[in-house]
Design an enzyme around this catalytic site. Structure first.
Site, PDB file in Angstrom:
ATOM      1  N   LYS A 100      17.833  60.462  47.553  1.00 35.03           N
ATOM      2  CA  LYS A 100      19.116  60.218  48.208  1.00 35.03           C
ATOM      3  C   LYS A 100      19.575  58.782  47.960  1.00 35.03           C
ATOM      4  CE  LYS A 100      22.684  60.728  50.951  1.00 35.03           C
ATOM      5  NZ  LYS A 100      22.590  61.011  52.394  1.00 35.03           N
ATOM      6  N   LYS A 150      23.283  50.443  54.858  1.00 34.77           N
ATOM      7  CA  LYS A 150      21.833  50.621  54.971  1.00 34.77           C
ATOM      8  C   LYS A 150      21.212  50.984  53.625  1.00 34.77           C
ATOM      9  CE  LYS A 150      22.348  55.444  56.432  1.00 34.77           C
ATOM     10  NZ  LYS A 150      22.289  56.375  57.572  1.00 34.77           N
TER      11      LYS A 150
END
Length: 301
Positions: free
Chosen positions: A172, A240
């Site tokens: 991811k 993030k």
């Protein structure tokens, strides 16, 4: 469907993923700090749980969809956390996008308690979550994947087993970094086009159909023309990914110069106060620097 499923985190993505499980006929119990989100799901037939520990104690499979690493760590390992309520044999699958190193640590601590863990981050925006058309990147044992596959198949239409625990988050991250680099490139280059006198609408026609096209361009640039920056993941949450990349780069001694450059653009956008807007709003950083606006005629800025 005899398995009891818990779902913690009913935000932009989790709300629809859990709803699709309810619609599929699963016995679903949900938990979130937002009472309105819980009410929405209970109104559709889900049960409500009060704490992560209670949720873990009353289900067979537990899914999480939470905003960041710190919240996942708190839900799993903190006061009234999953680790305190979960019994040996419970399967916990984290659909969130969080740090790779933290994922490995959570996996070890849960497995020490006999709780089976997998990281299974998803790719796709809210519309795809509604339609159950998400791509799921699964990190964990194949036997765990096959046990919970009936539920995953109701969340997404593509489930890829990437390997051991942590592999899902790494995959991811790679996908998101490529996306984020594209967003940063668009933000930097399109204001230059406006500065030099090109028409934004014509430029958009080219960059969304020509060799410079990308998913980021096709999604965000038409919205920028309309001065819309409310579609997609907010910059402050997407940041993030850049933090995770910096941590891996430092620890593994892997040079990532383009990622570092894109990170600077994200940091500039956050410093300018654009954190709650979509990644398309990165363009505002360079619009301000150059004193231009990449909008169609008549769009309000």
């Amino acid at each position: 469907m005899d398995k009891k499923i818990g779902f913690i985190g009913l935000g932009q993505m989790g709300k629809w993923m859990s709803l699709n499980l309810v619609k599929a006929g699963f016995d679903v119990g949900v938990m979130d700090i937002d009472p309105d989100a819980v009410a929405f799901l209970t109104g559709q037939g889900a049960k409500a749980f009060n704490t992560p520990a209670e949720t873990a104690a009353r289900v067979d499979w537990l899914f999480m969809s939470l905003p960041n690493t710190e919240i996942v760590e708190s839900v799993v390992l903190g006061k009234d956390g999953i680790i305190l309520g979960g019994k040996p044999g419970l399967i916990v699958a984290d659909l969130s996008t969080i740090g790779y190193m933290a994922t490995l640590d959570i996996g070890r601590k849960l497995q020490d308690r006999g709780i089976l863990f997998a990281d299974a981050p998803v790719s796709g925006m809210e519309a795809r979550a509604k339609e159950a058309n998400l791509t799921i990147m699964f990190g964990g044992e194949e036997a765990v994947l096959e046990r919970i596959r009936p539920a995953l198949d109701k969340i997404g239409n593509t489930v890829v087993h990437m390997g051991k625990i942590g592999s899902g988050q790494l995959t991811k991250l790679i996908n998101q970094l490529l996306f984020n680099i594209s967003c940063a490139g668009i933000a930097e280059v399109l204001p230059m086009a406006a500065k030099l006198g090109l028409d934004p609408e014509q430029v958009t026609q080219v960059v969304t159909t020509g060799t410079g096209r990308s998913f980021a361009a096709e999604f965000f640039v038409p919205l920028a023309l309309e001065n819309r920056f409310d579609q997609g993941y907010p910059i402050q949450h997407a940041y993030k990914d850049m933090i995770s990349a910096a941590e891996i780069s430092a620890r593994q001694k892997i040079p990532l110069p383009l990622v570092q450059a894109a990170t600077t653009t994200f940091q500039m956008a956050l410093a300018e106060g654009f954190g709650d807007q979509s990644k398309g709003a990165l363009i505002k950083v360079f619009e301000r620097i150059l004193g231009v606006s990449f909008r169609k005629r008549g769009a309000t800025t």
